[in-house]
Design a protein around this motif. Structure first.
Motif, PDB file in Angstrom:
ATOM      1  N   TYR A   1      -6.382 -17.032  10.949  1.00  0.00           N
ATOM      2  CA  TYR A   1      -5.244 -17.730  11.546  1.00  0.00           C
ATOM      3  C   TYR A   1      -5.309 -17.725  13.077  1.00  0.00           C
ATOM      4  N   ASP A   2      -6.443 -17.280  13.623  1.00  0.00           N
ATOM      5  CA  ASP A   2      -6.618 -17.248  15.087  1.00  0.00           C
ATOM      6  C   ASP A   2      -5.596 -16.373  15.811  1.00  0.00           C
ATOM      7  N   TYR A   3      -5.149 -15.332  15.148  1.00  0.00           N
ATOM      8  CA  TYR A   3      -4.224 -14.410  15.810  1.00  0.00           C
ATOM      9  C   TYR A   3      -4.962 -13.557  16.841  1.00  0.00           C
TER      10      TYR A   3
ATOM     11  N   GLN B   1       7.089 -16.187   8.744  1.00  0.00           N
ATOM     12  CA  GLN B   1       7.268 -17.573   9.209  1.00  0.00           C
ATOM     13  C   GLN B   1       7.502 -17.636  10.714  1.00  0.00           C
ATOM     14  N   ASP B   2       6.967 -16.653  11.423  1.00  0.00           N
ATOM     15  CA  ASP B   2       7.185 -16.593  12.860  1.00  0.00           C
ATOM     16  C   ASP B   2       5.836 -16.354  13.547  1.00  0.00           C
ATOM     17  N   LEU B   3       5.252 -17.425  14.045  1.00  0.00           N
ATOM     18  CA  LEU B   3       3.897 -17.368  14.585  1.00  0.00           C
ATOM     19  C   LEU B   3       3.780 -16.403  15.758  1.00  0.00           C
ATOM     20  N   LYS B   4       4.732 -16.473  16.666  1.00  0.00           N
ATOM     21  CA  LYS B   4       4.656 -15.611  17.854  1.00  0.00           C
ATOM     22  C   LYS B   4       4.680 -14.130  17.470  1.00  0.00           C
TER      23      LYS B   4
ATOM     24  N   ASP C   1       3.768 -12.845  14.594  1.00  0.00           N
ATOM     25  CA  ASP C   1       2.516 -12.514  13.907  1.00  0.00           C
ATOM     26  C   ASP C   1       1.394 -12.273  14.912  1.00  0.00           C
ATOM     27  N   VAL C   2       1.301 -13.142  15.903  1.00  0.00           N
ATOM     28  CA  VAL C   2       0.257 -13.000  16.920  1.00  0.00           C
ATOM     29  C   VAL C   2       0.445 -11.695  17.694  1.00  0.00           C
TER      30      VAL C   2
ATOM     31  N   HIS D   1       0.812  -1.227   0.000  1.00  0.00           N
ATOM     32  CA  HIS D   1       0.000   0.000   0.000  1.00  0.00           C
ATOM     33  C   HIS D   1       0.837   1.265   0.000  1.00  0.00           C
TER      34      HIS D   1
ATOM     35  N   THR E   1       2.003 -13.632   6.458  1.00  0.00           N
ATOM     36  CA  THR E   1       2.469 -14.592   7.446  1.00  0.00           C
ATOM     37  C   THR E   1       3.483 -15.578   6.854  1.00  0.00           C
ATOM     38  N   TRP E   2       3.398 -15.793   5.518  1.00  0.00           N
ATOM     39  CA  TRP E   2       4.398 -16.680   4.919  1.00  0.00           C
ATOM     40  C   TRP E   2       5.712 -15.942   4.663  1.00  0.00           C
ATOM     41  N   GLU E   3       5.702 -14.622   4.860  1.00  0.00           N
ATOM     42  CA  GLU E   3       6.967 -13.884   4.794  1.00  0.00           C
ATOM     43  C   GLU E   3       7.713 -13.995   6.130  1.00  0.00           C
TER      44      GLU E   3
END
Lengths: 204, 204
Positions: free
Chosen positions: A143-145, A104-107, A109-110, A76, A100-102
């Motif tokens: 993704y349940d974030y 690759q770190d779930l914590k 992202d959340v 954007h 999120t695939w950039e």
């Protein structure tokens, strides 16, 4: 269309007069004014773009808008630059750090999604904001974030008069249920399939 | 989402790494750059709004955009005001005189559409324009105010690099055939059905 004879013009007039009467009656029957919860979802293009178009419309009336980006932190560029023309009247928070695939770190992202939600709650109680764009919130929910019930309850409980637009594919059923206006963007034809790449001013 | 254990975080990382590889390969396979013919159609909201959102994005890169409105002469007050912030970089022509059921005058509608098309042809050859929005052209085509074959041929023959967005319900099949990107906006849920009226900043 070349020549139009009088009979044809008159048939057109009569048909359109009837249509106008129906239209006018429909308009007159609508009397409620309220802040809308709007959801732009589906696999096609235009979900975010239409949300920004709505923001532009609001800006045209001298109002203020808020934008919270949940996922596309790096995107954007064009809109951000353009919104700069409206100075303080656009409040912009980019909380996501790319898709999120950039990361690759779930914590991470959340944490980013939850920090973004805090900004949303701040903007929702700010009476100077007329429209709030929650860009790609649907992805964060998918993704349940974020806790879906809490988000939907907060959106339902928004102050009177505040319009909120939520974008992203795969809108959750309870969000659709709570919304006033839901548009499904369908991809009928896409130039990516023909090998055309993302271009400045079109995709970003 | 509360606690995230290490195994879960690792599964997420592996899944997203795989997805990123697919994504990167797809992006690399797309090499063509071209001016796109984009069609926003369907019964839902967001056709025009997304077109104006795209215009905003282009403006963010310092480019110029043209807008020709075929039907809704009296609408889009918000956008017009907002685009004024970009001065000379937005060229705007409103040729229609309201919806056709407002005028009830076939000859006047045809003449207005044809005058609008002359403006389109001027803007199509202007090398300073990056994006051209032909708002509600589909309506003018549906009512045969313009010759379909001529319009489609002109759009196909647009100069290289020019992006064109056509909006309006019921896009003609030959236009869809010629387009690079077609999005069908579907109305999943609409607040008008619940008696909510058109509001400033949302519908106009």
């Amino acid at each position: 269309m070349t020549g139009i004879d009088e009979a044809e013009a008159e048939r057109h007039r009569a048909k359109m007069a009837k249509r106008k009467a129906v239209q006018d009656a429909e308009v007159a029957a609508k009397t409620i004014e309220k802040g809308l919860l709007i959801v732009n979802t589906g696999p096609g293009k235009g979900k975010t773009t239409a949300a920004f178009g709505l923001a532009l419309r609001m800006l045209g009336y001298g109002r203020r808008v808020g934008v919270v980006q949940f996922i596309k932190g790096k995107w954007h560029t064009g809109e951000r630059e353009a919104f700069a023309a409206f100075g303080e009247r656009v409040v912009w928070h980019s909380m996501g750090e790319g898709f999120t695939w950039e990361t690759q770190d779930l914590k991470r992202d959340v944490a980013a999604a939850q920090a973004a939600w805090v900004k949303v709650e701040e903007l929702m109680v700010d009476p100077s904001i007329s429209l709030l764009v929650l860009d790609e919130l649907n992805i964060a929910l998918r993704y349940d974030y974020l806790d879906l019930d809490r988000v939907v309850a907060a959106l339902k409980g928004r102050r009177e008069g505040l319009h909120v637009v939520v974008t992203g594919r795969n809108a959750k059923p309870s969000l659709v249920e709570a919304a006033d206006l839901v548009t499904e963007m369908g991809a009928t034809k896409h130039h990516f399939s023909a090998g055309v790449k993302a271009q400045q001013g079109i995709e970003f």
